[in-house]
Design an enzyme around this catalytic site. Sequence first.
Site, PDB file in Angstrom:
ATOM      1  N   TYR A  60      34.978 -12.701  21.878  1.00 20.77           N
ATOM      2  CA  TYR A  60      33.744 -12.133  22.309  1.00 20.77           C
ATOM      3  C   TYR A  60      32.796 -13.135  22.674  1.00 20.77           C
ATOM      4  CZ  TYR A  60      30.047  -9.045  24.080  1.00 20.77           C
ATOM      5  OH  TYR A  60      29.023  -8.525  24.522  1.00 20.77           O
ATOM      6  N   ASP A  95      31.803 -20.972  20.052  1.00 23.94           N
ATOM      7  CA  ASP A  95      30.821 -20.207  20.277  1.00 23.94           C
ATOM      8  C   ASP A  95      30.206 -19.799  18.817  1.00 23.94           C
ATOM      9  OD1 ASP A  95      29.269 -17.665  20.340  1.00 23.94           O
ATOM     10  OD2 ASP A  95      30.644 -16.926  21.704  1.00 23.94           O
ATOM     11  N   LYS A 120      21.542 -15.341  17.420  1.00 25.07           N
ATOM     12  CA  LYS A 120      21.503 -14.748  16.225  1.00 25.07           C
ATOM     13  C   LYS A 120      20.832 -15.233  15.293  1.00 25.07           C
ATOM     14  CE  LYS A 120      25.397 -11.687  17.477  1.00 25.07           C
ATOM     15  NZ  LYS A 120      24.535 -10.470  18.155  1.00 25.07           N
TER      16      LYS A 120
END
Length: 444
Positions: A153, A255, A283
């Site tokens: 994702y 990522d 994050k």
Amino acid sequence: MNTRTTALPRTEQSRVWFERAQASLAGGISSSSRATSAGPHPYPLYIDSGSGSRIRDVDGNEYIDYLISYGSAVLGHASPHLTEALTGVLRTGTMFGTCNTLEVELAELIRDMVPCAELVRFANSGSEAVQGAVRAARGHTGRSKILKFEGHYHGWTDTLAVSNRPTAVEAGPRTAPVPVPHSPGIPAGVVDDVVVCQWNDPTALRTALDAHGRELAAVVCEPIVANNACTMPQPGYLDVLRKECTARGIVLVFDEVCTGFRTGPGGAQGMFGVVPDLAVFSKALGGGLPIAAFAGRREVLESVAEGRVRHGGTYNASPLCAAAALTTLRRLNRPEVVTHMRESGERVMEAIRRAAHDRRVPCAVQGVGAMFQAVFTPDGASTRRYRDLLGADQARHDTFRHELFKRGIHTNAYGLACWFVPASVTEAELDSTCEAVDAAFAAL
């Protein structure tokens, strides 16, 4: 808090707020991932406050939090370190739409911490930063296609919202996965620019690269697949990725939205010793405030630096968010902080393994201390790729999660996501968590 309680917490006020929200918010929520988080109830949990590793909902229930803002509130909720840093910025101005000194200090710190980071650009979310990295790779190579891995994702924007969670029917043959749009509204042309490959399969990777290598600008992956229940790379697989991309002139992008800084100062690339050309962070970077970055080799980002490849954003690295990130990274750059997160998570992981063994429940516990997941595979074996997860017992995971919820442990509602361990978790909270884990398995 009594972790032996077996009745569901009363969440009547969350239900009331959700009913009210549906009159003004689309679906009553601000993110599709918030569709439910209140155990088995058909409405989300409304959180009123948090402190350290604990959160409290609008009904006054308290939970030890291992969702921790999807890993973002890495120092814990209402961290005194962040409160002190942000109070000063609130007094002097949160953003000006101009350059500021904090963003320079932050970029310098990222450059010092991250192996690939010769140059840095800031954004506001992981999705935006992935978009920036992909555009930089396309601008550098002059190619348009991107290879990504099934189940990984990379945000909700069109660029790579392909084959994130396809069904077994949609996914097509293992040897030639079908690119599946994540959602209606994604143009066919975007999907056509994405090549999908199985993870942890060097043969499949080389086959895809042989077929499409001359068209590929980048290969993008989650080095630890946080969105596939923390599926780990097989030994040597990241090295294969690095070697193949180098040989073919393809930009390798990690990522690290989930792994970045949480798994150590250098992220996954520091952990595995494999350096990508570009990496994406968010994050944990902001400690709970919205900031992201893409960083990498000077050669690849030179076109961005010179303005030939355009990238912008009014809110990029605002003083408020840059101050939060600078404070957070200075804490995460301290060995004792990262060690505490890792060892705390390893303790919970071991508690799950022990409870699964004692209760004879097939269960794989995978990931690393700072981020992990329990996967109820048929034989208890760890997953290697996305399709392994299609055979996992999601109903049993839901029951496990609900039993933890009853006992005051808050985790991600989705079985293909993961637990995130906050740096603020205490020994007493770990004791309570391990007790709750054992009781939850007894209920399975």
